[in-house]
Design a protein around this motif. Sequence first.
Motif, mmCIF file in Angstrom:
data_model
loop_
_atom_site.group_PDB
_atom_site.id
_atom_site.type_symbol
_atom_site.label_atom_id
_atom_site.label_comp_id
_atom_site.label_asym_id
_atom_site.label_seq_id
_atom_site.Cartn_x
_atom_site.Cartn_y
_atom_site.Cartn_z
ATOM 1 N N SER A 81 -5.730 -6.047 -6.759
ATOM 2 C CA SER A 81 -6.252 -5.431 -5.544
ATOM 3 C C SER A 81 -5.106 -5.144 -4.594
ATOM 4 O O SER A 81 -4.129 -5.909 -4.514
ATOM 5 N N ARG A 82 -5.227 -4.065 -3.839
ATOM 6 C CA ARG A 82 -4.206 -3.776 -2.840
ATOM 7 C C ARG A 82 -4.131 -4.877 -1.794
ATOM 8 O O ARG A 82 -3.083 -5.088 -1.171
ATOM 9 N N ALA A 130 -0.642 3.957 -0.864
ATOM 10 C CA ALA A 130 -1.316 2.666 -0.745
ATOM 11 C C ALA A 130 -0.648 1.597 -1.602
ATOM 12 O O ALA A 130 -0.658 0.413 -1.245
ATOM 13 N N PHE A 131 -0.076 1.993 -2.736
ATOM 14 C CA PHE A 131 0.562 1.024 -3.624
ATOM 15 C C PHE A 131 2.081 1.109 -3.574
ATOM 16 O O PHE A 131 2.764 0.681 -4.509
ATOM 17 N N LEU A 172 -1.228 -6.957 -2.699
ATOM 18 C CA LEU A 172 0.026 -6.308 -3.063
ATOM 19 C C LEU A 172 1.230 -6.948 -2.374
ATOM 20 O O LEU A 172 2.256 -7.224 -3.021
ATOM 21 N N LEU A 176 -0.694 -3.367 5.063
ATOM 22 C CA LEU A 176 -0.435 -4.377 4.046
ATOM 23 C C LEU A 176 -0.288 -5.736 4.710
ATOM 24 O O LEU A 176 0.569 -5.930 5.568
ATOM 25 N N PRO A 213 -1.840 3.364 -9.040
ATOM 26 C CA PRO A 213 -3.223 3.413 -8.547
ATOM 27 C C PRO A 213 -4.208 3.554 -9.699
ATOM 28 O O PRO A 213 -3.984 4.328 -10.627
#
Length: 484
Positions: A107-108, A145-146, A111, A401, A156
């Motif tokens: 899951s983000r 996002a990643f 991260l 994040l 992703p």
Amino acid sequence: MLRRRGRRSTRAGLAALVVLALGLGLTGCTDDADPPAPDPTRAAPPDRLLFGVWGNDEEVAAYQAMVDTYNARSQESQVELRSWEDREELVDALQAGGKVPDVFLASRRDLKWLVDEGITQPVDELLDERGTEFGDNYSRDALQAFSYDARLQCMPYGISPAVVFYNTELVDFERMRNRGLPAPADENDTRWNFEEFVAAADFATRPRKRTRGVHVDPTLSGLAPFIESGGGAVFDSETDPTSLAFASDGSREALARTLELLRNPQLTLSEKQLQRATPQTWFERGRLGMMIGDRSLVPVLRQVQGLDFDVMPIPTLGSYATVGELSGLCLSQDAASTAEGADFLVHATSTESVTRVVRAGYLVPANLEVAYSEDFVQPGRLPLHSEVFTDSIRALRVPPLLDSWPELDAAVHDDIRSLVTSAPDLDLDAVTEQIDLNSQRVLDPDFEEPTEEPTESPSESPSESASESASESATPSDEESTED
């Protein structure tokens, strides 16, 4: 906790959009110990890789079919699937010192922790060397996002935005339009505003049938899309927050409008009902008109006999906004073979493989080619407007994040819940200020306690407790009329 590993000293490229091909020339290794002299006539045994995922039986079966296809084609490596029930169980296993899978679903939300602990390695250069098409098949937001430390850390995989599930018998837009009530313009109109959302909740509430109109979880993620849509902000910074921003003018205005609906005891599930069953259960029984959920609910609701449902986006209070869960496929820093792990990562994120997993019905793929295909939309099956999931991705507000999500949720849980459930004379200013203050204790490393801190939380004051008790004792007939 897993031991901390050193970070790679070199940082190159912008992972979100520019993936550099540096020609690293990485090669695979084998598991042989003290091998004999090489025999040119004998092939080396394949590398053994571990692939970690979470999900229910149907999801895991889809992953296994994808792995089986890879194993049948590959001579260099063979992959073993290991599954956990959910994301929390997988993370707990890693934090307890368990073996890190060579390639694994993440899951983000986790991260930053994964990167800071040195558990993963960047994948941008490895995937670029293998011809992965980033620009055509993946959105900029998904790649950003990643990305962390200017590198693409994980590929992703899934983007599951929150949407509104509604019972089409209780929420009948055509009947609403015929009565002159606010409603979407026609059956193909998949956008609506908050006024129409409120009208739908009222329309679905039918005392004789003991139905309620709507449920929204009184949590940070439950209220977040309404705050963002109404012109507010959940955090005080999009990149480096030190506090939530519930007490800002825009957030308070959005909350005031939203809470006018969510605090209406006639239209929403009562505390007594929620103690007896989950919102999803009430929805499956045909007793709840609308609830917030994601794509993972679709296969479950399809199995409920006699339940007709569809989906709409989160209603707009000003602009379209939603929140959701993002997942990626990561490569372990200690993979048995970096090269073979990257090869499997390419296979797992290919259109063919993602399509196979998507057919199970749970995943909203980050791969745009699959997201707009019939394999995802599944025409002729409920919900009739599956495109709402993919359309909502464009409205997804990706949070900063953080490595402290559990602590943050715990710190603000009670006061956020009080926004929805406490007495009618709630002091919105005081509670939102308390929420922000509690969040600072988690997010701000330089936080200092106020010199004159309130002696009690606004959500727990004696006057409100008394008011709440009086309110509960004053409405027993309403509770009795809506319970089984």
